[in-house]
Design a protein around this motif. Sequence first.
Motif, PDB file in Angstrom:
ATOM      1  N   SER A 144      31.606  47.291  37.276  1.00 45.20           N
ATOM      2  CA  SER A 144      33.016  47.672  37.279  1.00 45.20           C
ATOM      3  C   SER A 144      33.331  48.778  38.276  1.00 45.20           C
ATOM      4  CB  SER A 144      33.448  48.122  35.878  1.00 45.20           C
ATOM      5  OG  SER A 144      33.423  47.051  34.974  1.00 45.20           O
ATOM      6  N   LEU A 145      34.581  48.781  38.700  1.00 48.63           N
ATOM      7  CA  LEU A 145      35.135  49.806  39.586  1.00 48.63           C
ATOM      8  C   LEU A 145      36.506  50.172  39.052  1.00 48.63           C
ATOM      9  CD1 LEU A 145      35.584  51.422  42.264  1.00 48.63           C
ATOM     10  CD2 LEU A 145      36.285  49.258  43.305  1.00 48.63           C
ATOM     11  N   LEU A 146      36.763  51.470  38.887  1.00 50.05           N
ATOM     12  CA  LEU A 146      38.066  51.926  38.427  1.00 50.05           C
ATOM     13  C   LEU A 146      39.002  52.136  39.615  1.00 50.05           C
ATOM     14  CD1 LEU A 146      37.083  54.495  35.660  1.00 50.05           C
ATOM     15  CD2 LEU A 146      38.165  52.265  35.343  1.00 50.05           C
ATOM     16  N   SER A 147      40.152  51.466  39.553  1.00 44.86           N
ATOM     17  CA  SER A 147      41.152  51.597  40.615  1.00 44.86           C
ATOM     18  C   SER A 147      42.414  50.881  40.177  1.00 44.86           C
ATOM     19  CB  SER A 147      40.649  50.956  41.910  1.00 44.86           C
ATOM     20  OG  SER A 147      41.697  50.858  42.873  1.00 44.86           O
ATOM     21  N   SER A 148      43.539  51.310  40.710  1.00 50.06           N
ATOM     22  CA  SER A 148      44.744  50.509  40.557  1.00 50.06           C
ATOM     23  C   SER A 148      44.514  49.175  41.255  1.00 50.06           C
ATOM     24  CB  SER A 148      45.944  51.226  41.177  1.00 50.06           C
ATOM     25  OG  SER A 148      46.186  52.439  40.483  1.00 50.06           O
ATOM     26  N   PRO A 149      44.807  48.062  40.586  1.00 51.09           N
ATOM     27  CA  PRO A 149      44.441  46.760  41.142  1.00 51.09           C
ATOM     28  C   PRO A 149      44.977  46.487  42.543  1.00 51.09           C
ATOM     29  CG  PRO A 149      45.001  46.529  38.832  1.00 51.09           C
ATOM     30  CD  PRO A 149      45.329  47.946  39.209  1.00 51.09           C
ATOM     31  N   VAL A 150      46.232  46.840  42.805  1.00 46.87           N
ATOM     32  CA  VAL A 150      46.805  46.493  44.111  1.00 46.87           C
ATOM     33  C   VAL A 150      46.205  47.356  45.220  1.00 46.87           C
ATOM     34  CG1 VAL A 150      48.939  46.367  45.445  1.00 46.87           C
ATOM     35  CG2 VAL A 150      48.904  45.587  43.075  1.00 46.87           C
ATOM     36  N   LEU A 151      45.919  48.626  44.946  1.00 48.63           N
ATOM     37  CA  LEU A 151      45.252  49.450  45.959  1.00 48.63           C
ATOM     38  C   LEU A 151      43.854  48.913  46.257  1.00 48.63           C
ATOM     39  CD1 LEU A 151      46.272  53.099  44.964  1.00 48.63           C
ATOM     40  CD2 LEU A 151      47.330  51.566  46.638  1.00 48.63           C
ATOM     41  N   ALA A 152      43.181  48.400  45.246  1.00 51.09           N
ATOM     42  CA  ALA A 152      41.868  47.793  45.480  1.00 51.09           C
ATOM     43  C   ALA A 152      41.995  46.508  46.298  1.00 51.09           C
ATOM     44  CB  ALA A 152      41.191  47.502  44.143  1.00 51.09           C
ATOM     45  N   LEU A 153      43.018  45.712  46.017  1.00 55.19           N
ATOM     46  CA  LEU A 153      43.248  44.498  46.805  1.00 55.19           C
ATOM     47  C   LEU A 153      43.477  44.832  48.279  1.00 55.19           C
ATOM     48  CD1 LEU A 153      45.639  42.308  44.603  1.00 55.19           C
ATOM     49  CD2 LEU A 153      43.351  41.680  45.358  1.00 55.19           C
ATOM     50  N   GLU A 154      44.287  45.859  48.510  1.00 57.22           N
ATOM     51  CA  GLU A 154      44.569  46.246  49.896  1.00 57.22           C
ATOM     52  C   GLU A 154      43.298  46.708  50.601  1.00 57.22           C
ATOM     53  OE1 GLU A 154      47.583  49.134  49.230  1.00 57.22           O
ATOM     54  OE2 GLU A 154      49.219  47.662  49.125  1.00 57.22           O
ATOM     55  N   ALA A 155      42.457  47.467  49.876  1.00 55.80           N
ATOM     56  CA  ALA A 155      41.199  47.915  50.473  1.00 55.80           C
ATOM     57  C   ALA A 155      40.281  46.733  50.766  1.00 55.80           C
ATOM     58  CB  ALA A 155      40.512  48.907  49.536  1.00 55.80           C
ATOM     59  N   LEU A 156      40.182  45.804  49.832  1.00 53.08           N
ATOM     60  CA  LEU A 156      39.331  44.627  50.050  1.00 53.08           C
ATOM     61  C   LEU A 156      39.837  43.793  51.213  1.00 53.08           C
ATOM     62  CD1 LEU A 156      38.663  43.459  46.376  1.00 53.08           C
ATOM     63  CD2 LEU A 156      36.988  44.407  47.979  1.00 53.08           C
ATOM     64  N   LEU A 157      41.140  43.652  51.319  1.00 53.64           N
ATOM     65  CA  LEU A 157      41.711  42.864  52.409  1.00 53.64           C
ATOM     66  C   LEU A 157      41.304  43.425  53.766  1.00 53.64           C
ATOM     67  CD1 LEU A 157      43.610  40.539  53.257  1.00 53.64           C
ATOM     68  CD2 LEU A 157      45.503  42.182  53.141  1.00 53.64           C
ATOM     69  N   ASN A 158      41.222  44.747  53.871  1.00 55.89           N
ATOM     70  CA  ASN A 158      40.826  45.372  55.136  1.00 55.89           C
ATOM     71  C   ASN A 158      39.321  45.319  55.379  1.00 55.89           C
ATOM     72  OD1 ASN A 158      43.461  46.137  55.865  1.00 55.89           O
ATOM     73  ND2 ASN A 158      43.346  47.980  54.597  1.00 55.89           N
ATOM     74  N   LEU A 159      38.540  45.195  54.307  1.00 56.94           N
ATOM     75  CA  LEU A 159      37.086  45.311  54.440  1.00 56.94           C
ATOM     76  C   LEU A 159      36.352  43.980  54.504  1.00 56.94           C
ATOM     77  CD1 LEU A 159      36.507  48.214  51.864  1.00 56.94           C
ATOM     78  CD2 LEU A 159      36.199  48.367  54.356  1.00 56.94           C
ATOM     79  N   VAL A 160      36.854  42.948  53.836  1.00 56.62           N
ATOM     80  CA  VAL A 160      36.096  41.686  53.796  1.00 56.62           C
ATOM     81  C   VAL A 160      36.143  40.975  55.141  1.00 56.62           C
ATOM     82  CG1 VAL A 160      36.487  41.373  51.321  1.00 56.62           C
ATOM     83  CG2 VAL A 160      38.058  40.313  52.956  1.00 56.62           C
ATOM     84  N   GLN A 161      35.112  40.187  55.373  1.00 59.16           N
ATOM     85  CA  GLN A 161      35.060  39.363  56.576  1.00 59.16           C
ATOM     86  C   GLN A 161      35.774  38.037  56.322  1.00 59.16           C
ATOM     87  OE1 GLN A 161      33.632  40.582  59.485  1.00 59.16           O
ATOM     88  NE2 GLN A 161      33.553  42.432  58.213  1.00 59.16           N
ATOM     89  N   LYS A 162      36.475  37.561  57.327  1.00 53.32           N
ATOM     90  CA  LYS A 162      37.176  36.287  57.186  1.00 53.32           C
ATOM     91  C   LYS A 162      36.158  35.161  57.054  1.00 53.32           C
ATOM     92  CE  LYS A 162      40.668  33.340  59.388  1.00 53.32           C
ATOM     93  NZ  LYS A 162      41.481  33.234  58.162  1.00 53.32           N
ATOM     94  N   ARG A 163      36.355  34.323  56.066  1.00 51.88           N
ATOM     95  CA  ARG A 163      35.453  33.198  55.825  1.00 51.88           C
ATOM     96  C   ARG A 163      36.046  31.936  56.465  1.00 51.88           C
ATOM     97  NH1 ARG A 163      31.961  32.423  51.824  1.00 51.88           N
ATOM     98  NH2 ARG A 163      33.030  30.510  51.217  1.00 51.88           N
ATOM     99  N   THR A 164      35.211  31.244  57.192  1.00 50.74           N
ATOM    100  CA  THR A 164      35.638  29.974  57.787  1.00 50.74           C
ATOM    101  C   THR A 164      35.069  28.779  57.042  1.00 50.74           C
ATOM    102  OG1 THR A 164      33.780  30.080  59.338  1.00 50.74           O
ATOM    103  CG2 THR A 164      35.889  30.994  60.068  1.00 50.74           C
TER     104      THR A 164
END
Length: 541
Positions: free
Chosen positions: A312-332
């Motif tokens: 688990s990770l504690l965070s407001s869900p939308v702020l975590a989504l925004e962080a993940l969106l910037n960090l994950v690699q695009k999958r083809t």
Amino acid sequence: MKGKTIRDVTFDLLRQLELTTLFGNPGSTEETFLKNFPEDFRYVQTLHESSAVGAADGYAQATRKPAIVNVHTSAGLSNSMSNIMTAAQNKTPLIITAGNQTREMLLMEPWLTNVSPTELPKPWIKWSYEPVRAEDVPAAFMRAYAMALQPPAGPVFLSIPLDDWDKPALGDAVVRSVASQYAPDPTRISQFADLLSTAKNPALIYGAGIARGQGWDVGIRLAEKLNCHVFCAPASEVPSFPETHPLYAGGLPFAIEPLSKKLAGYDVAIVIGAPIFRYYPYVAGEYIPEGLRLLHITDDPNESGRAPVGDSLLSSPVLALEALLNLVQKRTATPPQTPQQSHRMSPHPAAEQQEGEQLSALELFKGLREFTPENTVLVEESPSNLGELHTAWPIDKPDSFYTFASGSLGWNLPASIGIALAERDSGRNRPVIAIIGDGSLQYSIQGLWTAAQLKLPILFVVPRNGDYAILKSFAKLEDSPGVPGLDLPDLDIVSLAKGYGCIGVHAETLNEINQICQEAFSRSVPTVIEVPIIPTTPPLL
């Protein structure tokens, strides 16, 4: 400050906090608070305290602001506990207040005393308090506001002795602001992003926390960047992803073994904005399939603490989504074919369709979707027909579907009142339809009176199957034949609706229902349609 009372200062504070709508059912211990009610405030009267809490909950969700409720001492608080439980699980910021007896008599515990005001509403209240002295009442309201808003948001409770309000205030209340979101730990969110980026077949499991934080758009972008399936967390009270999206895989089942089987084949899954998991009934099995790494993001430490599996990770869900969106690699890589689930976010499928002289639930719901405006807001409390409703009515826009998080009946009728009132106050003016089973309707039917008094053109549709069909499903699953009290004969929904000031009609054909729908939303009173349907026993698994 000369001449200002505790009441004066408290109402000044409520103005600054924009809490000028009060939902309630007045009692003797609250009249000293409500006397000479300010003209710039609005009092939404209900006929039962549980309805007051439900209406305030719907209003707070639809306005995305806290709401205030006033109930009657220990009796009213007890009456409202069912919907306080739902508000807690909905994570709705509510300030619930009640009077208590005069301080001079509290030691003797006179009639209607709340003898344990801070304990009575637990465990469903985040914070409860009875001020030690009258002079602390305004500051207690400020703290209640902060506690209700801070994550995880939820209801709080204040008990105020009735003789406090006319006492002189020491000064104006101190107004302050608090944060309602917090960001994820950078190291841990990076680890989660790496796991998603390197997964062969990841899955996203979205919960209501994303919708509460207005995160539909960022949730869609993350799914499309990862090019992976999106599931709705089991028994979500509001959806967080469009059900018409090609990556949408439906709602997860509501039991341990079926849920685990549904996730077979995925190597990394992440739950965002929901608990791990809502389970009911008990069906034994492994929590997750072999080979799956489960991740969890929530703003609620209690949810992360009680999760039986997952990191688990504690965070407001939308702020975590925004962080993940910037960090994950695009999958083809192309994901496996999206699982087809006709019942979409429902935790169980539709019952086997039967033919007869009456409409089936599926026919009724398909007709309602066709006959109502495209932007209609749907409120649901018909547990016997969930599979049919979600088959017929896909949710593809945010803030267009609401139900209860708790499973406790009686929330959705008053909640639809708060939602419709918020639609009118905001100027959005979207139509509101509430689909409520004939059994569910009885838990808060007095809310119809409030809807009529407010002149809200809500369309209430009551599928009349004459029984607690969902309980018959549980009886079958639990091998419990002969359970009494599962049939509901001799209910006259039309007469009940008329008695509370609504338009009540009985309809049996789609043509009749279509005509009623064309007229209902232009009226200045609610409309209640009773529609007999073919009784079925829905499958739970």
